[in-house]
Write an enzyme that holds these catalytic residues in place. Structure first.
Site, PDB file in Angstrom:
ATOM      1  N   ASP A  24      -7.145  17.518  22.890  1.00 53.27           N
ATOM      2  CA  ASP A  24      -7.121  16.122  23.367  1.00 53.27           C
ATOM      3  C   ASP A  24      -6.976  15.949  24.872  1.00 53.27           C
ATOM      4  OD1 ASP A  24      -7.178  15.794  20.655  1.00 53.27           O
ATOM      5  OD2 ASP A  24      -5.315  14.673  20.506  1.00 53.27           O
ATOM      6  N   GLU A  72      -8.979  13.018  19.960  1.00 52.61           N
ATOM      7  CA  GLU A  72      -8.476  12.026  19.019  1.00 52.61           C
ATOM      8  C   GLU A  72      -9.345  10.792  19.168  1.00 52.61           C
ATOM      9  OE1 GLU A  72      -4.437   9.575  17.787  1.00 52.61           O
ATOM     10  OE2 GLU A  72      -4.289  11.302  19.122  1.00 52.61           O
ATOM     11  N   LYS A 129     -11.170  14.033  15.793  1.00 53.23           N
ATOM     12  CA  LYS A 129     -10.142  13.950  14.751  1.00 53.23           C
ATOM     13  C   LYS A 129      -9.523  12.551  14.734  1.00 53.23           C
ATOM     14  CE  LYS A 129      -6.491  15.997  17.685  1.00 53.23           C
ATOM     15  NZ  LYS A 129      -5.547  14.870  17.677  1.00 53.23           N
ATOM     16  N   LYS A 132      -3.420  13.073  14.218  1.00 52.98           N
ATOM     17  CA  LYS A 132      -2.773  13.891  15.237  1.00 52.98           C
ATOM     18  C   LYS A 132      -3.084  15.373  15.054  1.00 52.98           C
ATOM     19  CE  LYS A 132       0.819  10.423  15.915  1.00 52.98           C
ATOM     20  NZ  LYS A 132       0.104   9.398  15.120  1.00 52.98           N
ATOM     21  N   VAL A 157      -2.608  18.464  25.025  1.00 56.76           N
ATOM     22  CA  VAL A 157      -1.583  17.418  25.026  1.00 56.76           C
ATOM     23  C   VAL A 157      -1.585  16.639  23.707  1.00 56.76           C
ATOM     24  CG1 VAL A 157      -1.733  17.181  27.525  1.00 56.76           C
ATOM     25  CG2 VAL A 157      -3.163  15.731  26.113  1.00 56.76           C
ATOM     26  N   THR A 158      -0.443  16.009  23.429  1.00 61.87           N
ATOM     27  CA  THR A 158       0.851  16.314  24.036  1.00 61.87           C
ATOM     28  C   THR A 158       1.530  17.393  23.195  1.00 61.87           C
ATOM     29  OG1 THR A 158       2.036  14.575  22.800  1.00 61.87           O
ATOM     30  CG2 THR A 158       1.181  13.996  24.993  1.00 61.87           C
ATOM     31  N   CYS A 162       0.301  16.023  19.128  1.00 62.54           N
ATOM     32  CA  CYS A 162      -0.932  16.587  18.577  1.00 62.54           C
ATOM     33  C   CYS A 162      -0.985  18.111  18.632  1.00 62.54           C
ATOM     34  CB  CYS A 162      -2.135  15.981  19.287  1.00 62.54           C
ATOM     35  SG  CYS A 162      -2.325  14.208  18.962  1.00 62.54           S
ATOM     36  N   GLN A 202      13.649  30.970  14.967  1.00 55.77           N
ATOM     37  CA  GLN A 202      13.732  31.634  13.661  1.00 55.77           C
ATOM     38  C   GLN A 202      12.615  32.656  13.470  1.00 55.77           C
ATOM     39  OE1 GLN A 202      15.159  28.810  10.397  1.00 55.77           O
ATOM     40  NE2 GLN A 202      14.292  27.352  11.891  1.00 55.77           N
TER      41      GLN A 202
END
Length: 220
Positions: A24, A72, A129, A132, A157-158, A162, A202
């Site tokens: 994007d 987007e 798209k 997001k 971004v961001t 997204c 993790q």
């Protein structure tokens, strides 16, 4: 395989099965007068990463590796833009409204274009798209599968919206994901930092992160 120093530990990249996904980098988000600014954001923060993203794209072009650009965007009749998305908040202009660069986030309008410095070249994949995440309601998954792609490098971004959404979608589909930290940005720097920590926590629960200089050095 190429080993890239990364967080939380080294990322093994398979050059033959790797694609860059640039999320994007559109005028509507990056330039004054676009949707990002109508939401009250400082777009200069996003403009600052354009040179780094350009260099990252150049690296992949030089290697002959797959490049995907996303936008987007919505159809002119907004049939793929739910009211829950269009009506939320209090921007000065909403999706579909006429702005300085045409209708906001509508396909074919000047503001929906990728910024000129990062414009796709012939043969590079462009995904429009409506959401997001880049896998939702698009052919991205099928395109990557047909190309045999297993490793995805992310920019754009961001970071916390997204980019993170698409990385999470990719992780659920089994892709090995690497985020280039200096080639992504948010209107809120603290959100970028938090998103990177969440995705790499993790043991790399969503993926890995590194910087462009480290990636360049690793791939040679």
């Amino acid at each position: 395989m190429v080993t890239v120093p990364a967080k939380p530990f080294a990322y093994d990249l398979d050059p033959a099965r790797t694609a860059l996904v640039v999320i994007d980098m559109q005028r509507d988000f990056v330039e004054p007068g676009g949707f990002g600014e109508t939401l009250g954001n400082d777009v200069s923060l996003l403009q600052a990463i354009v040179p780094t993203v350009r260099d990252l794209i150049g690296l992949f072009r030089a290697k002959g590796w797959t490049i995907v650009h996303t936008r987007e965007s919505h159809s002119a009749d907004l049939a793929d833009c739910p009211p829950a998305k269009r009506d939320r908040g209090a921007p000065s202009l909403r999706i579909g409204d006429e702005g300085p660069m045409g209708r906001i986030l509508v396909r074919g309008e000047p503001g929906n274009d990728i910024v000129p410095d990062l414009a796709p070249q012939p043969g590079e994949i462009v995904i429009d798209k409506p959401g997001k995440g880049a896998f939702y309601a698009t052919a991205l998954g099928d395109i990557l599968r047909l190309k045999g792609i297993t490793h995805l490098v992310f920019a754009g971004v961001t970071t916390e919206v997204c980019v993170q959404t698409t990385m999470r979608e990719a992780n659920d589909r089994g892709y090995e994901c690497l985020l280039v930290e200096d080639a992504t940005e948010s209107y809120f720097p603290e959100f970028k930092a938090a998103a990177i920590r969440m995705m790499t926590a993790q043991g790399g629960i969503v993926g890995w992160s590194t910087d462009l200089a480290t990636l360049k050095a690793a791939v040679g």
